[in-house]
Design a protein around this motif. Structure first.
Motif, PDB file in Angstrom:
ATOM      1  N   PRO A 674      38.189  14.145  10.511  1.00  0.00           N
ATOM      2  CA  PRO A 674      37.431  13.127   9.772  1.00  0.00           C
ATOM      3  C   PRO A 674      36.345  12.468  10.610  1.00  0.00           C
ATOM      4  N   ASP A 675      36.476  12.486  11.921  1.00  0.00           N
ATOM      5  CA  ASP A 675      35.443  11.876  12.763  1.00  0.00           C
ATOM      6  C   ASP A 675      34.094  12.562  12.597  1.00  0.00           C
ATOM      7  N   HIS A 676      34.131  13.854  12.311  1.00  0.00           N
ATOM      8  CA  HIS A 676      32.888  14.608  12.137  1.00  0.00           C
ATOM      9  C   HIS A 676      32.800  15.245  10.751  1.00  0.00           C
ATOM     10  N   GLN A 677      33.658  14.784   9.832  1.00  0.00           N
ATOM     11  CA  GLN A 677      33.627  15.198   8.426  1.00  0.00           C
ATOM     12  C   GLN A 677      33.618  16.725   8.273  1.00  0.00           C
ATOM     13  N   ARG A 678      34.573  17.353   8.942  1.00  0.00           N
ATOM     14  CA  ARG A 678      34.648  18.802   8.886  1.00  0.00           C
ATOM     15  C   ARG A 678      36.099  19.249   8.981  1.00  0.00           C
ATOM     16  N   VAL A 679      36.330  20.482   8.601  1.00  0.00           N
ATOM     17  CA  VAL A 679      37.600  21.138   8.865  1.00  0.00           C
ATOM     18  C   VAL A 679      37.305  22.323   9.779  1.00  0.00           C
ATOM     19  N   VAL A 680      38.094  22.453  10.841  1.00  0.00           N
ATOM     20  CA  VAL A 680      37.914  23.520  11.829  1.00  0.00           C
ATOM     21  C   VAL A 680      39.117  24.446  11.750  1.00  0.00           C
ATOM     22  N   VAL A 681      38.865  25.752  11.713  1.00  0.00           N
ATOM     23  CA  VAL A 681      39.965  26.713  11.710  1.00  0.00           C
ATOM     24  C   VAL A 681      39.795  27.674  12.880  1.00  0.00           C
ATOM     25  N   THR A 682      40.909  28.013  13.507  1.00  0.00           N
ATOM     26  CA  THR A 682      40.926  29.114  14.456  1.00  0.00           C
ATOM     27  C   THR A 682      41.619  30.282  13.780  1.00  0.00           C
ATOM     28  N   THR A 683      41.167  31.487  14.086  1.00  0.00           N
ATOM     29  CA  THR A 683      41.664  32.670  13.401  1.00  0.00           C
ATOM     30  C   THR A 683      42.296  33.646  14.383  1.00  0.00           C
ATOM     31  N   LEU A 684      43.121  34.515  13.855  1.00  0.00           N
ATOM     32  CA  LEU A 684      43.757  35.547  14.665  1.00  0.00           C
ATOM     33  C   LEU A 684      42.883  36.801  14.611  1.00  0.00           C
ATOM     34  N   GLY A 685      41.674  36.693  15.216  1.00  0.00           N
ATOM     35  CA  GLY A 685      40.845  37.880  15.281  1.00  0.00           C
ATOM     36  C   GLY A 685      39.376  37.688  15.024  1.00  0.00           C
ATOM     37  N   ARG A 686      38.951  36.495  14.585  1.00  0.00           N
ATOM     38  CA  ARG A 686      37.528  36.271  14.367  1.00  0.00           C
ATOM     39  C   ARG A 686      37.064  34.914  14.888  1.00  0.00           C
ATOM     40  N   GLY A 687      37.705  34.419  15.921  1.00  0.00           N
ATOM     41  CA  GLY A 687      37.231  33.220  16.584  1.00  0.00           C
ATOM     42  C   GLY A 687      37.438  31.964  15.777  1.00  0.00           C
ATOM     43  N   VAL A 688      36.488  31.003  15.915  1.00  0.00           N
ATOM     44  CA  VAL A 688      36.605  29.666  15.341  1.00  0.00           C
ATOM     45  C   VAL A 688      35.487  29.456  14.326  1.00  0.00           C
ATOM     46  N   TRP A 689      35.826  28.772  13.217  1.00  0.00           N
ATOM     47  CA  TRP A 689      34.879  28.505  12.140  1.00  0.00           C
ATOM     48  C   TRP A 689      35.052  27.060  11.683  1.00  0.00           C
ATOM     49  N   TRP A 690      33.997  26.526  11.031  1.00  0.00           N
ATOM     50  CA  TRP A 690      34.109  25.186  10.466  1.00  0.00           C
ATOM     51  C   TRP A 690      33.301  25.093   9.172  1.00  0.00           C
ATOM     52  N   THR A 691      33.670  24.126   8.353  1.00  0.00           N
ATOM     53  CA  THR A 691      32.895  23.762   7.173  1.00  0.00           C
ATOM     54  C   THR A 691      33.149  22.295   6.875  1.00  0.00           C
ATOM     55  N   ALA A 692      32.362  21.735   5.981  1.00  0.00           N
ATOM     56  CA  ALA A 692      32.481  20.320   5.658  1.00  0.00           C
ATOM     57  C   ALA A 692      33.769  20.039   4.897  1.00  0.00           C
ATOM     58  N   LEU A 693      34.292  18.832   5.081  1.00  0.00           N
ATOM     59  CA  LEU A 693      35.473  18.403   4.338  1.00  0.00           C
ATOM     60  C   LEU A 693      35.122  18.146   2.886  1.00  0.00           C
ATOM     61  N   PRO A 694      36.118  18.267   1.989  1.00  0.00           N
ATOM     62  CA  PRO A 694      35.866  17.924   0.587  1.00  0.00           C
ATOM     63  C   PRO A 694      35.572  16.440   0.437  1.00  0.00           C
ATOM     64  N   LYS A 695      34.762  16.128  -0.576  1.00  0.00           N
ATOM     65  CA  LYS A 695      34.372  14.742  -0.825  1.00  0.00           C
ATOM     66  C   LYS A 695      35.324  14.092  -1.809  1.00  0.00           C
ATOM     67  N   ALA A 696      35.229  12.768  -1.879  1.00  0.00           N
ATOM     68  CA  ALA A 696      36.110  12.032  -2.781  1.00  0.00           C
ATOM     69  C   ALA A 696      35.782  12.289  -4.227  1.00  0.00           C
ATOM     70  N   ALA A 697      34.509  12.550  -4.562  1.00  0.00           N
ATOM     71  CA  ALA A 697      34.132  12.802  -5.949  1.00  0.00           C
ATOM     72  C   ALA A 697      34.827  14.059  -6.444  1.00  0.00           C
ATOM     73  N   ALA A 698      35.356  13.981  -7.653  1.00  0.00           N
ATOM     74  CA  ALA A 698      36.108  15.106  -8.212  1.00  0.00           C
ATOM     75  C   ALA A 698      35.173  16.232  -8.589  1.00  0.00           C
ATOM     76  N   ASP A 699      35.494  17.412  -8.151  1.00  0.00           N
ATOM     77  CA  ASP A 699      34.778  18.618  -8.550  1.00  0.00           C
ATOM     78  C   ASP A 699      35.740  19.497  -9.319  1.00  0.00           C
ATOM     79  N   ALA A 700      35.231  20.195 -10.307  1.00  0.00           N
ATOM     80  CA  ALA A 700      36.100  21.071 -11.099  1.00  0.00           C
ATOM     81  C   ALA A 700      36.566  22.231 -10.238  1.00  0.00           C
ATOM     82  N   PRO A 701      37.866  22.524 -10.222  1.00  0.00           N
ATOM     83  CA  PRO A 701      38.350  23.661  -9.429  1.00  0.00           C
ATOM     84  C   PRO A 701      37.820  24.974  -9.964  1.00  0.00           C
ATOM     85  N   THR A 702      37.593  25.903  -9.064  1.00  0.00           N
ATOM     86  CA  THR A 702      37.102  27.208  -9.464  1.00  0.00           C
ATOM     87  C   THR A 702      38.266  28.144  -9.758  1.00  0.00           C
ATOM     88  N   THR A 703      37.955  29.254 -10.406  1.00  0.00           N
ATOM     89  CA  THR A 703      38.965  30.264 -10.688  1.00  0.00           C
ATOM     90  C   THR A 703      39.338  30.979  -9.393  1.00  0.00           C
TER      91      THR A 703
END
Length: 711
Positions: A674-703
């Protein structure tokens, strides 16, 4: 079910961004390459098969790499083959047969007719849940394809790497296709339903096919088999070795003299207890040479260059024009120039060799635990060829820092612990060796952090950003059991309080200078240990622990007493981050069920007194890690799986794929930042990735997307 062309999905606004490493600067290591193949016509065209990082192409002799097929069902690659007559045609066998816990299951054979730009998934129902040891395209008929099939990795029962896949115990052995992989027959006629470790076709005589039954744990049918009638009947070749000793076997035919055949033979692996530290005993047994097509043989004993892990790393190749020159790989790599009479050590810069091949210019190419290495002079000198090859396998236990968004500390499979400070895929430096495990960082001072390598008590602390380290194990019994890389957590409210897990819990209240045990054995008994541990951010008295015999326990008094919440949860024997607690409300916690067919994600609303599955809406894939994000009054649950990251906005009632552009690689660790508004993942084979955290505003879930179907 999975057959048909697979196209890459378009990027969405919620895109994942890669952080590397590709490779680790200074040492130039990247993740494990399980397979390597080269074009017979174009000297600089290479293909690398990353153990769980997919297929990669180089058109300049390994100086740069491009990922091919990130959208494929799973990216664990065990074998590669290029059609010798048409190098546009490439086969990749999903599922790695190298016998480690992290040698994961496959979901079929992949075929490309345009050098990896598009793919077809073949034999999904036939091969799913298992692994490929070898793929060979006949030099006499491009439609004639042979594969050696084995179990996914592990020690006990040899199937931990299958993660409970329903077809993990399906047929193994040798399979053949006469139509370029569209249909398959299991080859019988003297062969058995026993793991096949190799298959080789005579480059001159299409009737001669060699097969190795090489179950690493030892089976009576283990041995070297030869067919002289095109594969209708096989019989054991006249190569005399006691079958009771035989483990994994690798074969090589001299291209310039097909009567010259070599076999690298390992001792059988000791069948370890479930979830033991590691198997043992798979040392080098012998090298066999036949000069007359298998009628007679000479046996050589080069010494044990594989340690006890010949089930994991074993390779052999013969020089394209000189049948007396050959190379064998294990922990070390040896060269013989006199047909096996003598040997020289020509180990590449990174040990643990899994594949060896010559390119069309005669350069030797090695696939290792540290990536790809090329030698222009038969092993006398080596050059790392890992630039852009982002295939590092991370374990759980990464750490971030609140004041520096570029800071990331994480442990890796066989490439130590690495620190990222700065931007770009090369902004990583190697700070500690071995297999790197859990890390911990002082949230007030990023120069103070902890690292570890495999085993109990191998925990170290630095106060100068990794320039020097001191062991932090005073009070930890080195004879305690461990999950290879014991979990280490810091109290979010008190950086001087740390917990460390063996089969029991240790506590430090002085920043890791001293430790004392605060619990008894939390497992069901030897050989098990704790593999996941968490302190509730809003309540330091509340601790959850998960053992590698599947027991989920909770303490409400800082680890003094424990109650059992769940049993038989899925997971591999090594360290995980399977538990997450709501950062504001300690009553809510979540645990990942790391297997096919399990509960996927479990939730408690009463601090571990009871648990309910909320993973019904997820695809049937292992869930490896979970995280919780609070935005306003909303609670978002994130699940890292073998098929990317999924998000629930409504307490697990529905789930959606989170973000676009993340390869179909196992997500090993997930950190909500939350300090940098992101989620960071480490993977078993493709290094480290990040993307922004979900916002409080409701978004319709996708299929739920189809990319996760068919597992």
């Amino acid at each position: 079910m999975l057959a048909g062309l697979v196209a890459a999905p378009p990027l969405a606004s919620q895109a994942w961004r890669e952080l590397g490493p590709a490779p680790i600067s200074g040492v130039e290591f990247t993740g494990r390459a399980a397979a390597i193949a080269t074009s017979a016509k174009r000297a600089n065209r290479y293909y690398a098969g990353a153990a769980s990082g997919g297929v990669w192409e180089s058109t300049n002799g390994g100086r740069s790499w491009t990922a091919r097929g990130d959208e494929l069902p799973i990216l664990s690659i065990g074998a590669l083959a290029v059609d010798p007559d048409d190098d546009r045609i490439l086969y990749a066998g999903s599922g790695e047969a190298n016998g480690a816990y992290h040698s994961l299951y496959g979901l079929g054979l992949y075929k490309s007719t345009d050098r990896g730009r598009t793919w077809q998934v073949l034999g999904a129902d036939l091969f799913a849940g298992r692994a490929f040891s070898r793929i060979v395209v006949s030099p006499h008929d491009s439609n004639d394809v042979w594969v050696a099939v084995a179990r996914a990795g592990g020690t006990f029962g040899t199937v931990e790497g299958a993660r409970g896949h329903p077809k993990r115990k399906g047929a193994v052995g040798v399979f053949r296709s006469r139509d370029g992989g569209l249909t398959w027959d299991r080859v019988r006629g003297g062969l058995r339903n026993v793991m096949a470790s190799d298959v080789q076709l005579d480059p001159v005589d299409p009737d001669r096919i060699w097969v190795a039954h090489g179950d690493p744990f030892g089976r009576n049918p283990n041995g070297i088999y030869l067919s002289t009638d095109g594969g209708r009947r096989f019989a054991k070749a006249g190569l005399e070795i006691n079958p009771q000793l035989l483990g994994r076997i690798m074969l090589a035919i001299a291209p310039s003299d097909p009567d010259r055949v070599y076999a690298l033979i390992m001792n059988r692996t000791n069948r370890d207890k479930p979830y033991g530290f590691s198997p043992g005993g798979a040392s080098t047994l012998a090298i066999i040479r036949s000069d007359d097509g298998g009628d007679t043989a000479t046996t050589f004993f080069p010494g044990n260059f594989q340690g006890g892990q010949g089930n994991y790393n074993a390779a052999i190749v013969v020089h394209p024009t000189d049948p007396d020159v050959f190379f064998v790989g294990g922990v070390q790599m040896l060269r013989s120039t006199d047909g096996g009479e003598t040997y020289a050590d020509v180990t590449p810069p990174h040990v643990d060799v899994h594949g060896l091949v010559f390119d069309a210019r005669g350069r030797l190419v090695a696939a290792t635990d540290g990536g790809i290495y090329v030698s222009p002079d038969l092993g006398d000198t080596w050059f790392a060829r890992n630039d852009g090859l982002g295939t590092v396998q991370f374990y759980a236990g990464a750490s971030l820092h609140p004041s520096d968004a570029t800071f990331l500390l994480a442990g890796t499979q066989d490439n130590g612990t690495n620190l990222r400070v700065g931007a770009g895929p090369r902004a990583w430096r190697h700070v500690f060796g071995g297999d790197g495990g859990y890390t911990a960082v002082d949230q007030a001072d990023p120069d103070v952090f902890f690292v570890e390598f495999q085993g109990t008590g191998n925990l170290f602390r630095t106060t100068d950003g990794g320039a020097t380290f001191n062991q932090s194990a005073n009070g930890i019994d080195p004879n305690d059991r461990n999950c290879f890389l014991p979990p280490l957590v810091v109290d979010p409210g008190d950086p001087r309080r740390l917990l460390y897990a063996t089969q029991r819990i240790y506590e430090s209240t002085d920043g890791g200078l001293t430790w004392r045990p605060i619990s008894g054995d939390l497992t069901g008994g030897p050989p098990f240990s704790v593999r996941s541990l968490v302190i509730a951010p809003s309540n330091p008295n509340l601790v959850h622990a998960l053992t590698n015999d599947g027991r989920l326990l909770t303490s409400r008094d800082r680890g003094a007493t424990w109650s059992l919440g769940l049993q038989s949860l899925g997971g591999w024997p090594r360290v995980t981050r399977q538990i997450a607690v709501d950062p504001r409300n300690h009553a809510f916690a979540y645990v990942a069920d790391m297997r096919f067919g399990g509960g996927k994600v479990w939730q408690t609303k009463n601090a571990g007194r009871s648990w309910q599955s909320i993973g019904k809406g997820l695809p049937d894939v292992p869930v490896n890690t979970v995280g919780v994000h609070r935005a306003g009054s909303r609670r978002f649950i994130l699940a890292g799986t073998d098929a990317g990251v999924f998000l629930s906005r409504n307490g697990g009632a529905t789930w959606e794929t989170y973000g676009d552009g993340l390869p179909n690689v196992p997500v090993q660790d997930l950190i909500v930042d939350p300090d940098h508004q992101r989620v960071v993942v480490t993977t078993l084979g493709r290094g480290v990735w990040w993307t922004a955290l979900p916002k409080a505003a409701a978004d319709a879930p996708t299929t739920l997307p189809l990319k996760a179907a068919g597992r």
